[in-house]
Design an enzyme around this catalytic site. Structure first.
Site, PDB file in Angstrom:
ATOM      1  CE  LYS A 259      54.766  43.504  44.265  1.00 33.50           C
ATOM      2  NZ  LYS A 259      54.460  42.056  44.430  1.00 33.50           N
TER       3      LYS A 259
ATOM      4  NE  ARG B 110      53.243  43.803  38.103  1.00 34.40           N
ATOM      5  CZ  ARG B 110      52.596  43.981  39.312  1.00 34.40           C
ATOM      6  NH1 ARG B 110      52.574  44.974  39.942  1.00 34.40           N
ATOM      7  NH2 ARG B 110      52.024  42.707  39.895  1.00 34.40           N
TER       8      ARG B 110
ATOM      9  NE  ARG C 266      46.635  38.756  48.390  1.00 31.55           N
ATOM     10  CZ  ARG C 266      47.466  39.248  47.620  1.00 31.55           C
ATOM     11  NH1 ARG C 266      48.440  40.146  47.834  1.00 31.55           N
ATOM     12  NH2 ARG C 266      47.429  39.020  46.479  1.00 31.55           N
TER      13      ARG C 266
ATOM     14  NE  ARG D 184      39.589  34.561  52.230  1.00 34.16           N
ATOM     15  CZ  ARG D 184      40.452  34.135  52.717  1.00 34.16           C
ATOM     16  NH1 ARG D 184      41.851  33.923  52.424  1.00 34.16           N
ATOM     17  NH2 ARG D 184      40.320  33.975  54.158  1.00 34.16           N
TER      18      ARG D 184
ATOM     19  NE  ARG E 124      48.784  37.899  40.760  1.00 31.35           N
ATOM     20  CZ  ARG E 124      48.280  38.060  42.051  1.00 31.35           C
ATOM     21  NH1 ARG E 124      47.226  37.231  42.276  1.00 31.35           N
ATOM     22  NH2 ARG E 124      48.779  38.710  42.861  1.00 31.35           N
TER      23      ARG E 124
HETATM   24  P1  AP5 Z   1      51.498  40.815  50.090  1.00 30.37           P
HETATM   25  O1  AP5 Z   1      52.113  42.206  50.844  1.00 30.37           O
HETATM   26  O2  AP5 Z   1      50.000  41.433  49.829  1.00 30.37           O
HETATM   27  O3  AP5 Z   1      52.268  40.611  48.874  1.00 30.37           O
HETATM   28  P2  AP5 Z   1      52.501  41.556  47.563  1.00 30.37           P
HETATM   29  O4  AP5 Z   1      53.747  41.500  47.243  1.00 30.37           O
HETATM   30  O5  AP5 Z   1      51.951  42.771  47.663  1.00 30.37           O
HETATM   31  O6  AP5 Z   1      51.671  40.606  46.617  1.00 30.37           O
HETATM   32  P3  AP5 Z   1      50.349  40.946  45.363  1.00 30.37           P
HETATM   33  O7  AP5 Z   1      49.870  40.010  45.085  1.00 30.37           O
HETATM   34  O8  AP5 Z   1      49.692  42.361  45.698  1.00 30.37           O
HETATM   35  O9  AP5 Z   1      51.562  41.526  44.254  1.00 30.37           O
HETATM   36  P4  AP5 Z   1      51.080  41.502  43.005  1.00 30.37           P
HETATM   37  O10 AP5 Z   1      52.356  42.183  42.675  1.00 30.37           O
HETATM   38  O11 AP5 Z   1      51.000  40.158  42.085  1.00 30.37           O
HETATM   39  O12 AP5 Z   1      49.769  42.296  42.778  1.00 30.37           O
HETATM   40  P5  AP5 Z   1      49.234  43.757  42.331  1.00 30.37           P
HETATM   41  O13 AP5 Z   1      48.087  44.392  43.061  1.00 30.37           O
HETATM   42  O14 AP5 Z   1      50.649  44.708  42.216  1.00 30.37           O
HETATM   43  O15 AP5 Z   1      51.568  39.732  50.867  1.00 30.37           O
HETATM   44  C1  AP5 Z   1      50.896  38.603  50.525  1.00 30.37           C
HETATM   45  C2  AP5 Z   1      50.484  37.587  51.896  1.00 30.37           C
HETATM   46  O16 AP5 Z   1      51.535  37.272  52.361  1.00 30.37           O
HETATM   47  C3  AP5 Z   1      49.503  38.634  52.780  1.00 30.37           C
HETATM   48  O17 AP5 Z   1      48.385  37.714  53.320  1.00 30.37           O
HETATM   49  C4  AP5 Z   1      50.736  38.981  53.930  1.00 30.37           C
HETATM   50  O18 AP5 Z   1      50.098  39.020  55.002  1.00 30.37           O
HETATM   51  C5  AP5 Z   1      51.739  37.626  53.626  1.00 30.37           C
HETATM   52  N1  AP5 Z   1      53.018  38.090  53.882  1.00 30.37           N
HETATM   53  C6  AP5 Z   1      53.821  39.156  53.462  1.00 30.37           C
HETATM   54  N2  AP5 Z   1      54.955  39.021  53.950  1.00 30.37           N
HETATM   55  C7  AP5 Z   1      55.367  37.901  54.612  1.00 30.37           C
HETATM   56  C8  AP5 Z   1      56.229  37.242  55.167  1.00 30.37           C
HETATM   57  N3  AP5 Z   1      57.458  37.882  55.284  1.00 30.37           N
HETATM   58  N4  AP5 Z   1      56.048  36.075  55.931  1.00 30.37           N
HETATM   59  C9  AP5 Z   1      54.881  35.495  55.772  1.00 30.37           C
HETATM   60  N5  AP5 Z   1      53.615  35.862  55.274  1.00 30.37           N
HETATM   61  C10 AP5 Z   1      54.007  37.247  54.637  1.00 30.37           C
HETATM   62  O19 AP5 Z   1      48.991  43.752  40.738  1.00 30.37           O
HETATM   63  C11 AP5 Z   1      47.876  42.836  40.426  1.00 30.37           C
HETATM   64  C12 AP5 Z   1      47.644  42.868  38.836  1.00 30.37           C
HETATM   65  O20 AP5 Z   1      47.562  44.229  38.689  1.00 30.37           O
HETATM   66  C13 AP5 Z   1      48.695  42.477  38.060  1.00 30.37           C
HETATM   67  O21 AP5 Z   1      48.795  40.942  37.926  1.00 30.37           O
HETATM   68  C14 AP5 Z   1      48.453  42.914  36.873  1.00 30.37           C
HETATM   69  O22 AP5 Z   1      47.734  42.680  35.991  1.00 30.37           O
HETATM   70  C15 AP5 Z   1      48.185  44.518  37.352  1.00 30.37           C
HETATM   71  N6  AP5 Z   1      49.665  45.411  37.234  1.00 30.37           N
HETATM   72  C16 AP5 Z   1      49.717  45.931  38.745  1.00 30.37           C
HETATM   73  N7  AP5 Z   1      50.944  46.783  38.481  1.00 30.37           N
HETATM   74  C17 AP5 Z   1      51.167  46.780  37.081  1.00 30.37           C
HETATM   75  C18 AP5 Z   1      52.080  47.494  36.354  1.00 30.37           C
HETATM   76  N8  AP5 Z   1      52.935  48.214  36.978  1.00 30.37           N
HETATM   77  N9  AP5 Z   1      52.209  46.999  35.022  1.00 30.37           N
HETATM   78  C19 AP5 Z   1      51.261  46.257  34.245  1.00 30.37           C
HETATM   79  N10 AP5 Z   1      50.172  45.610  35.037  1.00 30.37           N
HETATM   80  C20 AP5 Z   1      50.242  45.988  36.646  1.00 30.37           C
END
Ligand code: AP5
Length: 227
Positions: free
Chosen positions: A22, A97, A136, A169, A181
């Site tokens: 994402k 979410r 990552r 990281r 997660r």
């Molecule tokens: P990356 O693009 O970083 O993946 P992502 O989907 O953004 O993963 P996140 O871990 O950031 O998502 P998340 O939803 O758990 O975290 P968030 O910060 O929203 O890609 C990952 C890796 O893979 C990278 O190294 C990339 O280079 C590689 N990659 C990408 N695409 C690829 C491909 N096609 N092939 C190979 N490699 C690839 O949330 C964190 C925390 O915040 C949550 O756990 C929760 O506690 C809280 N939170 C955030 N939003 C909310 C909400 N709306 N409601 C409640 N809690 C929330």
């Protein structure tokens, strides 16, 4: 500078489990279409780093891999949506979410005469997400995302986007936290696919493909809803 000229300002939701891509893809769409990426994960991490009351309440939940309360997330998102730059169109990365968040978003957008134009589900296999997240890292200066094997900087140790040389990281990227997660995603967020199907705005992209292929597929969807 955007590569594509849009005739309207779209609201794009990116749905998908941790590691689906994402953040990676939202940044590319931001560049290609001049949209604004709104990541609730980034907004919450900034609140944690700043030690605000919302950040203090969110920290332990995030470290355990659970979802932060709807109330906190909606306050943070509403504040960010009020900024004038969001008028150009937004990519919501990691929001909504829960069904309560999706309904609140609909109300927020409706008050602005907008609606969700597409909710794109990035379809992946859970096991591959553990590897993606474990490898990552991001640039400490501009936040550009990289991976130990799938996306390395062109020059080792230097960020392609800003030239920064410090990388970090995330604290919640340990394998056991990623499993929590993933559970939270399937229990609370995956039902939103049916929610958006019901509204006729659900799209799906195979996000097990390469970063470049996923990018092409997403650009096609965003181009279609922005025309
Ligand atoms: P990356 O693009 O970083 O993946 P992502 O989907 O953004 O993963 P996140 O871990 O950031 O998502 P998340 O939803 O758990 O975290 P968030 O910060 O929203 O890609 C990952 C890796 O893979 C990278 O190294 C990339 O280079 C590689 N990659 C990408 N695409 C690829 C491909 N096609 N092939 C190979 N490699 C690839 O949330 C964190 C925390 O915040 C949550 O756990 C929760 O506690 C809280 N939170 C955030 N939003 C909310 C909400 N709306 N409601 C409640 N809690 C929330």
């Amino acid at each position: 500078m955007a590569n594509e000229v849009l005739t309207r300002s779209p609201v794009v939701v990116l749905l998908g489990p941790p590691g689906a891509g994402k953040g990676t893809q939202a940044r590319m769409l931001e560049e290609a279409f001049g949209l604004v990426q709104l990541s609730t994960g980034d907004l919450l991490r900034a609140a944690v780093a700043a030690g605000t009351p919302a950040g203090l309440a969110a920290k332990a939940v995030m470290e355990a891999g659970g979802l932060v309360s709807d109330e906190i997330v909606l306050d943070i998102l509403a504040d960010r949506m009020a900024a004038p730059d969001t008028g150009a169109g937004v990519i919501l990365d990691g929001f909504p979410r829960t069904t309560a968040q999706a309904e609140a978003l609909d109300r927020m957008l409706s008050a602005r005469g907008q609606k969700v134009d597409t909710a794109i589900s990035l379809e992946v296999e859970d096991e591959a997400m553990i590897d993606r997240i474990a490898g990552r890292f991001t640039c400490s200066d501009c936040g550009e995302g990289y991976h130990d094997t799938h996306k390395q900087p062109a020059r080792a140790g230097t960020c392609d986007r800003c030239g920064g040389t410090a990388f970090k990281r995330r604290a919640d990227d340990k394998a056991e936290t990623v499993r929590e997660r993933l559970k939270a995603y399937h229990a609370q967020t995956a039902p939103l696919i049916a929610y958006y199907e019901g509204k006729g705005v659900q799209d799906r992209v195979d996000a097990m493909a390469s970063i470049a292929e996923v990018r092409r597929a997403l650009q096609a969807v965003v181009g279609r809803v922005s025309a």
